[in-house]
Write a protein that holds these residues in place. Sequence first.
Motif, PDB file in Angstrom:
ATOM      1  N   ILE A 349       8.482  10.932  -7.531  1.00  0.00           N
ATOM      2  CA  ILE A 349       8.227  11.299  -6.249  1.00  0.00           C
ATOM      3  C   ILE A 349       7.459   9.790  -6.741  1.00  0.00           C
ATOM      4  CG2 ILE A 349       6.379  11.440  -5.222  1.00  0.00           C
ATOM      5  CD1 ILE A 349       8.045  13.603  -4.998  1.00  0.00           C
ATOM      6  N   VAL A 350       8.248   9.164  -5.700  1.00  0.00           N
ATOM      7  CA  VAL A 350       7.415   7.620  -4.867  1.00  0.00           C
ATOM      8  C   VAL A 350       6.702   7.824  -3.840  1.00  0.00           C
ATOM      9  CG1 VAL A 350       8.192   5.362  -4.343  1.00  0.00           C
ATOM     10  CG2 VAL A 350       9.613   6.485  -6.284  1.00  0.00           C
ATOM     11  N   ARG A 351       5.686   7.487  -4.024  1.00  0.00           N
ATOM     12  CA  ARG A 351       4.530   7.592  -2.336  1.00  0.00           C
ATOM     13  C   ARG A 351       5.232   6.339  -1.839  1.00  0.00           C
ATOM     14  NH1 ARG A 351       0.680  11.633  -2.447  1.00  0.00           N
ATOM     15  NH2 ARG A 351       1.178  13.377  -4.366  1.00  0.00           N
ATOM     16  N   TRP A 352       5.624   6.313  -0.426  1.00  0.00           N
ATOM     17  CA  TRP A 352       5.363   5.436  -0.308  1.00  0.00           C
ATOM     18  C   TRP A 352       4.295   4.179   0.236  1.00  0.00           C
ATOM     19  CZ3 TRP A 352       9.329   2.002   1.259  1.00  0.00           C
ATOM     20  CH2 TRP A 352       9.139   1.754   2.584  1.00  0.00           C
ATOM     21  N   ASP A 353       3.564   4.530   0.667  1.00  0.00           N
ATOM     22  CA  ASP A 353       1.833   4.295   0.866  1.00  0.00           C
ATOM     23  C   ASP A 353       1.393   3.222  -0.548  1.00  0.00           C
ATOM     24  OD1 ASP A 353       2.052   4.202   3.248  1.00  0.00           O
ATOM     25  OD2 ASP A 353       0.522   6.276   3.147  1.00  0.00           O
ATOM     26  N   SER A 354       1.670   4.037  -1.520  1.00  0.00           N
ATOM     27  CA  SER A 354       1.316   3.591  -3.252  1.00  0.00           C
ATOM     28  C   SER A 354       2.351   2.428  -3.583  1.00  0.00           C
ATOM     29  CB  SER A 354       1.534   4.473  -4.204  1.00  0.00           C
ATOM     30  OG  SER A 354       0.385   5.712  -3.753  1.00  0.00           O
ATOM     31  N   PHE A 355       3.507   2.570  -3.276  1.00  0.00           N
ATOM     32  CA  PHE A 355       4.775   1.229  -3.484  1.00  0.00           C
ATOM     33  C   PHE A 355       4.103   0.155  -2.624  1.00  0.00           C
ATOM     34  CE2 PHE A 355       8.896   0.162  -2.217  1.00  0.00           C
ATOM     35  CZ  PHE A 355       9.315  -0.510  -3.033  1.00  0.00           C
ATOM     36  N   ILE A 356       3.827   0.430  -1.720  1.00  0.00           N
ATOM     37  CA  ILE A 356       4.073  -0.433  -0.871  1.00  0.00           C
ATOM     38  C   ILE A 356       2.250  -1.170  -0.835  1.00  0.00           C
ATOM     39  CG2 ILE A 356       3.723  -1.654   1.865  1.00  0.00           C
ATOM     40  CD1 ILE A 356       6.365  -0.924   0.719  1.00  0.00           C
ATOM     41  N   GLN A 357       1.679  -0.534  -1.220  1.00  0.00           N
ATOM     42  CA  GLN A 357       0.521  -1.334  -1.657  1.00  0.00           C
ATOM     43  C   GLN A 357       0.418  -2.240  -2.836  1.00  0.00           C
ATOM     44  OE1 GLN A 357      -2.611   1.460  -2.187  1.00  0.00           O
ATOM     45  NE2 GLN A 357      -4.356   0.003  -3.498  1.00  0.00           N
ATOM     46  N   LEU A 358       0.761  -1.437  -3.817  1.00  0.00           N
ATOM     47  CA  LEU A 358       1.767  -2.145  -5.360  1.00  0.00           C
ATOM     48  C   LEU A 358       2.232  -3.508  -5.019  1.00  0.00           C
ATOM     49  CD1 LEU A 358       0.889  -1.522  -8.168  1.00  0.00           C
ATOM     50  CD2 LEU A 358       2.431  -0.323  -8.809  1.00  0.00           C
ATOM     51  N   ALA A 359       3.216  -2.981  -4.220  1.00  0.00           N
ATOM     52  CA  ALA A 359       4.716  -4.212  -4.004  1.00  0.00           C
ATOM     53  C   ALA A 359       3.588  -5.668  -3.397  1.00  0.00           C
ATOM     54  CB  ALA A 359       5.645  -3.936  -3.445  1.00  0.00           C
ATOM     55  N   ALA A 360       2.785  -5.539  -2.771  1.00  0.00           N
ATOM     56  CA  ALA A 360       1.709  -6.352  -2.222  1.00  0.00           C
ATOM     57  C   ALA A 360       1.633  -7.491  -3.501  1.00  0.00           C
ATOM     58  CB  ALA A 360       1.008  -6.052  -0.897  1.00  0.00           C
TER      59      ALA A 360
END
Length: 422
Positions: A349-360
Motif C-alpha cells: 500500500i502507498v498511502r498518498w499523504d505519507s508519500f507526499i510528506q516524505l517526497a517533500a
Amino acid sequence: MPPPPAPVASIAPAVVPASAPVPPLPAPPPPAASPSLPPKPVLAYEPRRRTPAGSVLIPLTAEEIQMYRTYVGTGTRRLSKRKRPAADDQENQVSLTEEYGEDAPRVKRSKDVGLVVDHYNARPEVGVQQRRESPIIGLRNFNNWIKSVLITRFAHPALQASPFGRGKVLDMGCGKGGDLSKWSKARVREYVGVGGSRTGLDIAAISVEQARGRYEGMTRGPRFEATFAALDCFSESLARAIPPARLVQPFDVVSLQFCMHYAFESIVKARCMLENASRWLRKGGVFVGTIPNAEQLLHRLDAIPPGGPFSFGNNVYRIRFDDQAHRPIFGHKYYFFLRDAVDDVPEYIVRWDSFIQLAAEYGLYPVYKKEFHEVFEEHHDHPEFGPLMERMKVVDAEGESQMDDDQWEAANIYIAFALEKR
C-alpha cells in the motif's frame, strides 16, 4: 557542420561509490483509523461514439468466454528457475553500508522481493501479435493511453524547457522497455533505463537485456542515446550502476510506471527510491508515475465482513490481504493477481499523504493526482488525446472498446501523479 553522434546503447556495470543520502527517519505515526470517506464513484467508461449504440462494450461470444476462462497467453510461460546465490544478501549489505555508513540497517533480501523478481523475469518478451491476443488487451491499451497522457502533459513541457537541449529521461523500473516508443515520440536526447520487469527490483538483468534489445530494434521515430542498467534502485544508489559521465547533466524527467509501490515495503526503500528520483533531477524537472489507489483498496478491505476471506476483485484481477487489522504505514502487504500479467505477487500500500510528506523532504511537490477514470473523463474529448485513443486502439474507428466491465474495474484501482522538483 559535423554529423550528430551515433546513438549509444550500453549496459553499465561500473560500481561507483555514492555520497550518503539523508539518513532514515522514523516513520510518521499511523492514522487513527482507515479513511472515513469512501472513494469517489468511478465514472462509466463511455467514449464518444461515431455511430449510435446502446453500449460501448462489445459482448463476448460464448466461445470467447470459454476460451478466456483458461487462456493464459504465450507471455505467461515461465522460464526455467535460476537459484539465486546466497552472496546476493552480502552484496546488498555492502552497498547499504557504503550508502549509510556503519549504522546501516541489516537488510536481507526479502522473500517477497525474490518472488517478484522471479515472477517478472520468468515472463519472456513476446511479439506484437501475441500481445494483441491477450485477454486483457483493452486494459493494456487503456493503461498505455493513460501513460501517454501523463507523459505528454507533464514530461513534454519539462523536456522542452531543458537548459541542456532536447531533454534527458530516467526511467526507473523500465521493465522490458515498453515505454521506449513514448520517449522516442517525445524526441528525448538521452534515456537511462534502470531496473526491470516493472518492479525496479530485478538485479538479474533479464528484463533489462530485453529492453536493450527492444531499443536496438527500434526502426521508427528519432533515435536517442540510451543506457540500460540492472539495479535495485529501491535499495542502491543509481551511481552504483550508471557511469559518472551519464549523471553529470541532471535529468529533466523521472518516470516510475506501475512499480513504485514495491518501494513501500519499508521506509528505508521508500527513501532510497526518492533519493534516486530527486538527487539527479534538475529544479523544475518532473517526477511522473502510476500507483495503486490506497484509499480505494482500504475501503474495499473495510467492506469485507469480519472473518474474511479478505479478498476482492473479478475475473480479470484479484487483491488479497492477510487480515483487516494490521495496517502499517510502510510494509502493508497484499497479493495482486492480474490475468495474463501478474500471478499473485506481493505488493504494498502507498498511502498518498505519507508519500507526499516524505517526497517533500527531497524537494518534490505534487502538481497532479487523478484516478484513472478521472484522467479519462478529463481527456477523452481532448483534440489531441481523443484521437490518440483510436490510434492506441483503446477504441476502434466506430468508437467500440475492447474493454469489458471487469477490465474497466481493474484499471480504476490506479491513480496517475506528477511531482515537480523545487
